[in-house]
Design an enzyme around this catalytic site. Structure first.
Site, PDB file in Angstrom:
ATOM      1  N   TYR A   1      -2.551  -0.909  10.217  1.00  0.00           N
ATOM      2  CA  TYR A   1      -2.560  -0.988   8.923  1.00  0.00           C
ATOM      3  C   TYR A   1      -1.571  -0.549   8.374  1.00  0.00           C
ATOM      4  O   TYR A   1      -0.518  -1.512   8.208  1.00  0.00           O
ATOM      5  CB  TYR A   1      -3.738  -0.626   8.166  1.00  0.00           C
ATOM      6  CG  TYR A   1      -3.992  -0.853   6.846  1.00  0.00           C
ATOM      7  CD1 TYR A   1      -4.048  -2.017   6.762  1.00  0.00           C
ATOM      8  CD2 TYR A   1      -3.295   0.345   5.752  1.00  0.00           C
ATOM      9  CE1 TYR A   1      -4.337  -1.818   4.530  1.00  0.00           C
ATOM     10  CE2 TYR A   1      -3.472   0.010   4.465  1.00  0.00           C
ATOM     11  CZ  TYR A   1      -3.710  -0.962   4.386  1.00  0.00           C
ATOM     12  OH  TYR A   1      -3.755  -1.419   2.759  1.00  0.00           O
TER      13      TYR A   1
ATOM     14  N   SER B   1       1.029  -0.974  -0.363  1.00  0.00           N
ATOM     15  CA  SER B   1      -0.017  -0.046   0.383  1.00  0.00           C
ATOM     16  C   SER B   1       1.249   1.156  -0.132  1.00  0.00           C
ATOM     17  O   SER B   1       2.046   1.091   0.504  1.00  0.00           O
ATOM     18  CB  SER B   1      -0.540   0.125   1.547  1.00  0.00           C
ATOM     19  OG  SER B   1      -1.623   1.143   0.844  1.00  0.00           O
TER      20      SER B   1
END
Ligand code: BGC
Length: 255
Positions: free
Chosen positions: A156, A143
């Site tokens: 995350y 990401s």
């Protein structure tokens, strides 16, 4: 076709970016091992779409966050197609919570799927490649948040930052074995992980204003770059992160 005669295992490919990756590899001639938690309609639909490209596909239901599952996944893939050449660590989860509200359970879910699962499945794949004396390729779906802060998503970000360093380390350790590893760092992509965001214009407009191309990406945009990195066209690429984010990560303007 980029992957004729090759077999690829894609975790979390029942939907979203994982499904687009599975279809892309099918279009490029690979045997595709689809994985997700459950053998449900999503998984069946991915297998159907891969087979519609003319490629072969099997589905392995398995929870990659449990270390006891990973060796069996590799063995099942090899049993089905004779060999396994490419691993795409795609499975990922995110949970929104301000820092002081994060529970131990939330922490464990996110870290166990995103980082621990990727770590030990990759380990099982590399052990298999060593035993079989074969080269191999690994691509992680990371990401932009392996680099960029994301308030209320600290776990995350920790998992994706960890994924970045695992990838860089393994590029060094595995290079002599002719095993390449890279990350793809998607920004805001139209997928089920973003479902609540996509349905709220008051959140979508400011997000689009933070993206240089002023629009969200599609799962296929990510799948195309992953296929490139997994192919021999990228045979001199290892230890890198490729951003697929429409310019989100380094977008900056002044009035
Ligand atoms: C997250 C999305 C987020 C995007 C851009 C992705 O990694 O999964 O929820 O919208 O990054 O911030």
């Amino acid at each position: 076709m980029k992957f004729s005669g090759k077999t690829v295992l894609i975790t979390g490919s029942g939907r979203g970016i994982g499904r687009a990756i599975a279809v892309k590899f099918g279009q490029e001639g690979a045997n595709v091992v689809v994985n997700d938690l459950h053998d449900d309609d999503n998984a069946k639909e991915t297998v159907r779409q891969v087979e519609a490209t003319g490629a072969k596909a099997i589905f392995i239901p398995s929870d990659i966050s449990k270390v006891e599952n990973v060796a069996g996944m590799i063995a099942n893939a090899v049993e089905a197609f004779g060999q396994l050449n490419i691993l795409i660590n795609n499975a990922g989860v995110e949970i929104r919570a301000p820092f002081c509200e994060v529970t131990e359970q939330q922490y464990d879910i996110v870290m166990d799927v995103n980082l621990k699962g990727m770590f030990f499945l990759t380990q099982a794949f590399v052990k298999y490649l060593q035993q079989a004396n074969m080269p191999g390729v690994i691509v992680n779906n990371s990401s932009v948040h392996e680099e960029l802060p994301f308030p209320n998503f600290t776990v995350y970000c920790a998992s994706k930052g960890g994924m970045q360093m695992v990838m860089r380390n393994l590029a060094v350790e595995l290079g002599p074995l002719n095993i390449r590893i890279n990350n793809v760092a998607p920004g805001a992509i139209r997928t089920p992980i973003n479902a609540s965001l996509l349905s709220k214009p008051e959140l979508m407009v400011p997000l689009q204003n933070n993206i240089s191309l002023h629009r969200l990406g599609e799962p296929e945009d990510v799948a195309n770059v992953i296929a490139f990195l997994a192919s021999d066209e990228a045979k001199y690429v290892t230890g890198s992160t490729y951003y697929v984010d429409g310019g989100l990560a380094f977008h900056y303007t002044e009035q």
